[in-house]
Scaffold this motif. Structure first.
Motif, PDB file in Angstrom:
ATOM      1  N   TYR A  80     115.698  -9.805 138.947  1.00  0.00           N
ATOM      2  CA  TYR A  80     114.816  -8.640 138.953  1.00  0.00           C
ATOM      3  C   TYR A  80     113.884  -8.751 137.752  1.00  0.00           C
ATOM      4  N   PRO A  81     112.575  -8.498 137.924  1.00  0.00           N
ATOM      5  CA  PRO A  81     111.630  -8.675 136.811  1.00  0.00           C
ATOM      6  C   PRO A  81     112.027  -7.888 135.569  1.00  0.00           C
ATOM      7  N   ALA A  82     112.093  -8.598 134.452  1.00  0.00           N
ATOM      8  CA  ALA A  82     112.422  -7.956 133.174  1.00  0.00           C
ATOM      9  C   ALA A  82     111.791  -8.772 132.055  1.00  0.00           C
ATOM     10  N   SER A  83     111.137  -8.098 131.140  1.00  0.00           N
ATOM     11  CA  SER A  83     110.552  -8.743 129.969  1.00  0.00           C
ATOM     12  C   SER A  83     110.655  -7.761 128.804  1.00  0.00           C
ATOM     13  N   ALA A  84     110.266  -8.229 127.628  1.00  0.00           N
ATOM     14  CA  ALA A  84     110.346  -7.337 126.465  1.00  0.00           C
ATOM     15  C   ALA A  84     109.462  -7.850 125.343  1.00  0.00           C
ATOM     16  N   PHE A  85     108.913  -6.921 124.599  1.00  0.00           N
ATOM     17  CA  PHE A  85     108.236  -7.227 123.337  1.00  0.00           C
ATOM     18  C   PHE A  85     109.166  -6.795 122.223  1.00  0.00           C
ATOM     19  N   LEU A  86     109.430  -7.703 121.283  1.00  0.00           N
ATOM     20  CA  LEU A  86     110.340  -7.462 120.176  1.00  0.00           C
ATOM     21  C   LEU A  86     109.564  -7.500 118.870  1.00  0.00           C
ATOM     22  N   ALA A  87     109.854  -6.590 117.975  1.00  0.00           N
ATOM     23  CA  ALA A  87     109.163  -6.556 116.688  1.00  0.00           C
ATOM     24  C   ALA A  87     109.949  -5.674 115.730  1.00  0.00           C
ATOM     25  N   SER A  88     109.412  -5.509 114.515  1.00  0.00           N
ATOM     26  CA  SER A  88     110.025  -4.611 113.546  1.00  0.00           C
ATOM     27  C   SER A  88     109.804  -3.168 113.984  1.00  0.00           C
ATOM     28  N   ARG A  89     110.582  -2.284 113.401  1.00  0.00           N
ATOM     29  CA  ARG A  89     110.431  -0.863 113.688  1.00  0.00           C
ATOM     30  C   ARG A  89     109.027  -0.375 113.318  1.00  0.00           C
ATOM     31  N   GLU A  90     108.492  -0.909 112.182  1.00  0.00           N
ATOM     32  CA  GLU A  90     107.177  -0.473 111.705  1.00  0.00           C
ATOM     33  C   GLU A  90     106.076  -0.845 112.697  1.00  0.00           C
ATOM     34  N   ILE A  91     106.132  -2.054 113.237  1.00  0.00           N
ATOM     35  CA  ILE A  91     105.110  -2.472 114.206  1.00  0.00           C
ATOM     36  C   ILE A  91     105.273  -1.721 115.514  1.00  0.00           C
ATOM     37  N   MET A  92     106.519  -1.574 115.962  1.00  0.00           N
ATOM     38  CA  MET A  92     106.749  -0.907 117.241  1.00  0.00           C
ATOM     39  C   MET A  92     106.321   0.556 117.190  1.00  0.00           C
ATOM     40  N   ASP A  93     106.443   1.183 116.041  1.00  0.00           N
ATOM     41  CA  ASP A  93     106.062   2.588 115.928  1.00  0.00           C
ATOM     42  C   ASP A  93     104.559   2.798 116.109  1.00  0.00           C
ATOM     43  N   LEU A  94     103.773   1.739 116.015  1.00  0.00           N
ATOM     44  CA  LEU A  94     102.337   1.857 116.265  1.00  0.00           C
ATOM     45  C   LEU A  94     102.054   2.102 117.743  1.00  0.00           C
ATOM     46  N   LEU A  95     102.998   1.721 118.600  1.00  0.00           N
ATOM     47  CA  LEU A  95     102.864   1.988 120.037  1.00  0.00           C
ATOM     48  C   LEU A  95     103.454   3.366 120.302  1.00  0.00           C
ATOM     49  N   THR A  96     102.681   4.379 120.025  1.00  0.00           N
ATOM     50  CA  THR A  96     103.154   5.747 120.149  1.00  0.00           C
ATOM     51  C   THR A  96     103.526   6.069 121.583  1.00  0.00           C
ATOM     52  N   PRO A  97     104.437   7.018 121.809  1.00  0.00           N
ATOM     53  CA  PRO A  97     104.836   7.377 123.175  1.00  0.00           C
ATOM     54  C   PRO A  97     103.624   7.658 124.056  1.00  0.00           C
ATOM     55  N   GLY A  98     103.603   6.993 125.186  1.00  0.00           N
ATOM     56  CA  GLY A  98     102.501   7.180 126.112  1.00  0.00           C
ATOM     57  C   GLY A  98     101.351   6.218 125.910  1.00  0.00           C
ATOM     58  N   SER A  99     101.358   5.456 124.800  1.00  0.00           N
ATOM     59  CA  SER A  99     100.240   4.544 124.550  1.00  0.00           C
ATOM     60  C   SER A  99     100.305   3.314 125.439  1.00  0.00           C
ATOM     61  N   HIS A 100     101.500   2.992 125.909  1.00  0.00           N
ATOM     62  CA  HIS A 100     101.628   1.866 126.839  1.00  0.00           C
ATOM     63  C   HIS A 100     102.725   2.216 127.835  1.00  0.00           C
TER      64      HIS A 100
END
Length: 402
Positions: free
Chosen positions: A266-286
């Motif tokens: 089943y299709p599954a992927s992920a972007f992994l990063a630090s908490r600081e970088i991931m927090d730039l993707l605010t809820p709803g931004s992607h």
């Protein structure tokens, strides 16, 4: 169960009429699979060195992953974005604990995860470096597979961009893969990140010179850039380590996983990063309707368990070394070079005969992939045994010798 020999031709004609078939495809039509094998409509068995481009690293139809998928299908498969479900939190923790990254954002395909990484880098450029929106640039490399993503192909302005992985247009800079000097020279004032496949699979299993990734890490540190590793195909044990970038002892700021994360189900992927970088993707931004859905989380979680508990990374390292040594020892004048890492190898031929070699190998019961005119790609499931490798190597040597 065998069927009318004409049925396969009928199915191919049906696909040609209503779809966009791959002209490089072999003539076999497959009906079922198990472990390292595929069976066609006539009941003929084939050893699978296509490996779903790495998506079936755990083998076809692994019973543990299948059971997890079926159980979740009968329980809860999808909820609306913004609604919490019980499968996501433990999956995120498992993924981050295994990989050592602080946070993860699940997506569906590798292409989508690459787009998330690019979006995060551009937001980081604006918030941290003050680069105006729309001005930030990403450095990518010739021969990469990122151009297969819809967004990037569209940015190039070339309707055929996805066919040759480029060229890229506004918002991207290009440099020669494996050339650290060219990479440094290509960095401009608006460059915010370097996006690199540690090993370029679709370009013919191109392995950069030793030290190239380390030089990119040092370049990013000097110039204040993010280093993003596209491990969609080479990650999760394919090269004999969990991540291909580990072969040079470096750590990128972000990594992208796909293919083997799906367990082939089943299709599954992920972007992994630090908490600081991931927090730039605010809820709803992607957002994506199916990203991180319960079914995908169940499948990917089971796929990671199989990878760890069956020691598939170690198996890839051990058998991969044996595999490559045997390939390099073959007495085949038609082979210019055998290269690889882990259970991932390519044979570069001296003549444009890759398609003919694949057809001959299929007649011997072995499936390989032609990349371009002269490269044979070999991507067996990581569960393969030494005995099965020996069987395959005998067929390879016999076909390539004649």
């Amino acid at each position: 169960m065998k069927v009318d020999p004409g049925f396969g031709r009928q199915l191919m004609e049906q696909e040609e009429r209503y779809g966009i078939p791959d002209p490089r495809g072999l003539e076999q039509v497959f009906l079922r699979a198990d472990g390292v094998y595929l069976w066609d409509l006539q009941g003929n068995r084939f050893m699978d060195f296509l490996g779903g481009d790495g998506a079936v690293s755990q083998g076809h139809n692994h019973t543990r992953i299948a059971a997890s998928m079926v159980e979740q299908c009968l329980r809860l498969s999808l909820v609306t974005q913004g609604v919490r479900h019980a499968r996501l939190p433990p999956y995120l923790e498992k993924l981050c604990t295994l990989t050592g990254f602080g946070a993860a954002l699940p997506m569906n395909t590798g292409a989508e995860a690459v787009e998330v990484a690019i979006k995060a880098a551009r937001r980081w450029a604006y918030r941290v470096k003050g680069v105006a929106p729309g001005r930030a640039e990403i450095l990518v490399f010739t021969g990469n597979a990122h151009g297969q993503t819809t967004t990037l192909a569209g940015l190039s302005g070339d309707p055929d961009a996805a066919d040759d992985f480029g060229p890229f247009g506004a918002g991207f800079r290009m440099a020669a893969f494996g050339d650290a000097v060219a990479a440094a020279e290509a960095v401009g004032p608006a460059t915010c990140a370097i996006l690199v496949e540690p090993i370029q699979g679709r370009a013919g299993l191109r392995i950069p010179p030793r030290g190239f990734l380390r030089s990119l890490r040092e370049l990013c540190d000097r110039r204040g850039l993010l280093l993003l590793a596209d491990e969609v195909q080479c990650g999760l044990g394919r090269t004999g380590k969990l991540f291909a970038f580990e072969h040079e002892g470096i750590r990128p700021d972000g990594a992208i996983l796909g293919k083997a994360l799906s367990g082939g189900f089943y299709p599954a992927s992920a972007f992994l990063a630090s908490r600081e970088i991931m927090d730039l993707l605010t809820p709803g931004s992607h957002r994506s309707t199916f990203a991180g859905n319960p079914l995908a989380c169940a499948v990917a979680s089971a796929a990671l368990d199989v990878l760890a508990e069956e020691h598939l990374v170690d198996r890839s390292a051990e058998l991969g070394a044996y595999f490559l040594a045997r390939l390099r020892s073959m007495e085949c004048p038609r082979v210019r070079e055998a290269r690889g890492l882990g259970l991932w190898a390519a044979l570069e031929l001296r003549e444009p005969a890759a398609r003919a070699a694949c057809e001959a190998l299929a007649r011997e019961g072995l499936l390989a992939q032609a990349l371009g005119d002269s490269i044979l790609a070999l991507t067996p499931p990581l569960i393969i045994t030494r005995e099965q490798l020996d069987w395959s190597l005998e067929r390879l040597e016999r076909v390539l010798a004649h």
